[in-house]
Motif scaffolding. Sequence first.
Motif, PDB file in Angstrom:
ATOM      1  N   ILE A  94       0.973  -1.099   0.146  1.00 27.83           N
ATOM      2  CA  ILE A  94      -0.081   0.027  -0.043  1.00 27.83           C
ATOM      3  C   ILE A  94       0.945   1.226   0.117  1.00 27.83           C
ATOM      4  N   TRP A 116     -13.398   5.715   5.376  1.00 26.35           N
ATOM      5  CA  TRP A 116     -12.162   5.416   5.481  1.00 26.35           C
ATOM      6  C   TRP A 116     -11.585   4.161   6.068  1.00 26.35           C
ATOM      7  N   ASN A 162      -9.575   1.007   4.662  1.00 29.74           N
ATOM      8  CA  ASN A 162      -8.473   0.780   5.499  1.00 29.74           C
ATOM      9  C   ASN A 162      -8.298  -0.955   5.575  1.00 29.74           C
ATOM     10  N   THR A 163      -9.342  -1.357   6.234  1.00 29.09           N
ATOM     11  CA  THR A 163      -9.424  -2.565   6.655  1.00 29.09           C
ATOM     12  C   THR A 163      -9.203  -3.707   5.429  1.00 29.09           C
ATOM     13  N   SER A 176       1.758   5.539  -1.474  1.00 30.18           N
ATOM     14  CA  SER A 176       0.744   6.822  -1.736  1.00 30.18           C
ATOM     15  C   SER A 176       2.002   7.566  -2.421  1.00 30.18           C
ATOM     16  N   PHE A 200      -5.117   5.788   5.634  1.00 32.65           N
ATOM     17  CA  PHE A 200      -4.005   4.842   6.181  1.00 32.65           C
ATOM     18  C   PHE A 200      -2.795   5.629   6.804  1.00 32.65           C
ATOM     19  N   SER A 201      -2.126   5.514   7.897  1.00 33.01           N
ATOM     20  CA  SER A 201      -1.393   6.148   8.875  1.00 33.01           C
ATOM     21  C   SER A 201       0.380   5.621   8.426  1.00 33.01           C
ATOM     22  N   GLU A 202       0.718   6.598   8.074  1.00 31.47           N
ATOM     23  CA  GLU A 202       2.216   6.659   7.723  1.00 31.47           C
ATOM     24  C   GLU A 202       2.997   6.378   9.162  1.00 31.47           C
ATOM     25  N   GLU A 220       1.064   1.821   7.765  1.00 30.47           N
ATOM     26  CA  GLU A 220       0.019   1.361   7.353  1.00 30.47           C
ATOM     27  C   GLU A 220       0.212   1.774   5.671  1.00 30.47           C
ATOM     28  N   ILE A 221       1.006   2.589   5.338  1.00 30.29           N
ATOM     29  CA  ILE A 221       1.241   2.954   4.144  1.00 30.29           C
ATOM     30  C   ILE A 221       2.662   3.784   4.125  1.00 30.29           C
ATOM     31  N   THR A 253      -6.162  -3.554   2.938  1.00 31.07           N
ATOM     32  CA  THR A 253      -5.031  -4.202   3.724  1.00 31.07           C
ATOM     33  C   THR A 253      -5.293  -5.578   3.585  1.00 31.07           C
TER      34      THR A 253
END
Length: 773
Positions: A263, A404, A408-409, A265, A433-435, A439-440, A412
């Motif tokens: 994942i 969102w 995300n879920t 960005s 998603f959280s850097e 998560e990304i 993933t």
Amino acid sequence: MEQIKSAGYKLLSHPEVLLCDHLITVQQTGLNIFDQNGLFPEYRPILEAALLLHDFGKASIFFQRYIREPDKHNTELKNHAELSALLVFHYLRDILKVSDIQAYYGYIIVKSHHKDLIDFNEIGVRYLEMHQLSEINQNIDYISLEPIFRLLISPEYFTAANLEEKLQFKDSSFSGISLIKWKQMIQPNDFQVLNYLFSILIYADKNSAIYMRTDDDHVEIQWNKEFIPEFKKSLTQSARINELRERVYLDVINSVTKSGSRILSINLPTGSGKTLTALQAAMILRDRYKQKKRIIYALPFTSIIDQNADVMKKILEENNIDQNLGNLLIHHHNSLRDMIDEDDAGNDMLFPIETWQSEMIITTFYQLLYCIFTNQNSMLKRMFTLAHSIIILDEVQTIDFKYWALINTQFTKMAEMLDIHFILCTATMPLIFSEEKNEITELATHKKEYFHEMNRISLIRKNPSSIDSFIKFLVDQIKAEPDKSRLIILNTIKSSLHVYHAINEQIPQADLVYLSTNIIPKHRLERIREIKESNKGKIVVSTQLVEAGVDIDLDIVYRDMAPLDAIFQAAGRCKRNEMSSNGIVELWELHDDKNKYYWSYIYDTVLIDCTKKIVPIEEVIRESSFYELSHQYYSTLMERKNNQDSKELIKFIEKLQYHQAFHLGTGKNQYAFELIKELPKVPVFIEFDDEASSILQRYYDLKRNDILDRFEKKRKLKLIWSEMSQYIVLVHTKSGKQDSESDLQIIDQYTLSPQYDKDTGYYTEPKYEDCCF
């Protein structure tokens, strides 16, 4: 009870297609795809049996009479899916000794293969009464099916008496297991597995019915990672912005070569070349991971699909590759899928397009997300093509906040289970998603520097105003500085037309252009090209379609109130190809003569409140601060809004409760997935010019051609649909004459006026004017 005689009896699955041939073809096609993808190997026996036996019930005398004389023998006893599903369930459990839940999944996909995937709560629910199932079973030609049974373990298991014994189960349970116990067997990841198996089955079934041949998911690779560097050499750009774009490009390419994440960005300022950069990143990923097949490029609006498709066609031309639907497929206008009868074996019009049989697909978020978050047969038939793909979601900020956590879920899980690489692109990256939590992975490693270097515009929020006062202001500004190019973005069709006509009346000499999705794609693209080639003094009046990804560049932008991400995207149309300038973006809050703000027709109040907090009235905001303000906006949004919709959807999905997850209603269904809230639309073909008339005539001629080889007909239909889409708009009402063989509405050249205007497009009925297409 009448018994069928098998001697000399030729069982059919479809007109002129032998049942045995169909079953074997479907199994070979489905297993080819399954084995090539190499996913979920433990489920191969389930799929193998389901593919081979899915139409077992068609061997009954009732279906055989029906397929030969449908008008005389159209009874409930012709139905075949439920009995076929019961046979699959008991064979899997009794002979192959698979788990109860895996056997039941075999039952579900077979029972549903002519319908939408059934809800898990429907365990034990019968489509036919028990005595009807028994009567069908007693009239199955088991002898003629012996060649099929010999392909499976223990062919002696398949007798009428054996299945008859298995047909006894109570309404409240299935095969002696209560619904509560069934639900306890479901695993959180079964949604992906079940939809994947179902997708392969219905694709293989429809492919065999249409083309009567074995097929696989083979994709001929023609695109390569050298195409985009070659294309970039042909572009002429200003030195400073081009230098930034090249730094961005090299940064991303260097990062994607090293990254092991699935994942990713690309968070970059508007105008920094995200499209080509993201495409090249995808090419490198595909070159690195040899099993990768498709690149799926998804965008929120059809208007930017037309533009991006034009870029991709030029890339192919620059590299001397003939454009065909094997290397580039453009798929949108979801309503067009209603034009094909899923059960009509002779109708191959849309099947190759809808199942994404191409190396590069350009499509909408709607088409992509509704083949993930759905139980619809028509959408799931392409879900399996996501396996081993690279999916680019451009302008991802347009996805509603309430989804969102769901995105995300599920993304993933899909990245891991289906070996998908996701690339999320935007200038205003939402916190899906959280850097910080890994998560990304951001590919533009110096993104903050790139944002801070941009100093092209000043954003100023004005005091609330009536639309008539706004028009007076605009007219005065245009007269005072006629050489300035201007973009005016309104929130509704009604307000955009009001502003357009007012300027046109008061300044008849103005170089005025109107853009919205009630303009046919051909004209939209022509107008965008016209604006790009010469923007001096241009006045563009538009709805939101221009703000996300449309490559136009003007001196001043006026934007009616909107969420901050939309405002920043609109700002990206101002002084786009410069690094530093004095561009102006004015944010207005317009209301109608009833003092109702236009933003209230389409935007959530919380989004607007958060925006007003970030952008105070009359405070000048420079572009170099956009990155921090965007992050602040999304953080505020997460504090203000809850993710209850996503939580409920995740719960329903993980329990395979499709009705609650995907069918809107009241009560428990209020959280059902709905990407776009709008009234139903129908496709309307606008016969605007001689070229449109020629395309329409060729379309009719080809549909009526019963002599042409079906594969050649398939190829020509695909090409015609590509041409026809340039003259199609989606509208809320049915107008004009209707093609007798489809739901396509046609406005011919003789009735063009007043239904379609060359300047403002399709005439919108007053009750729909406050909708934004």
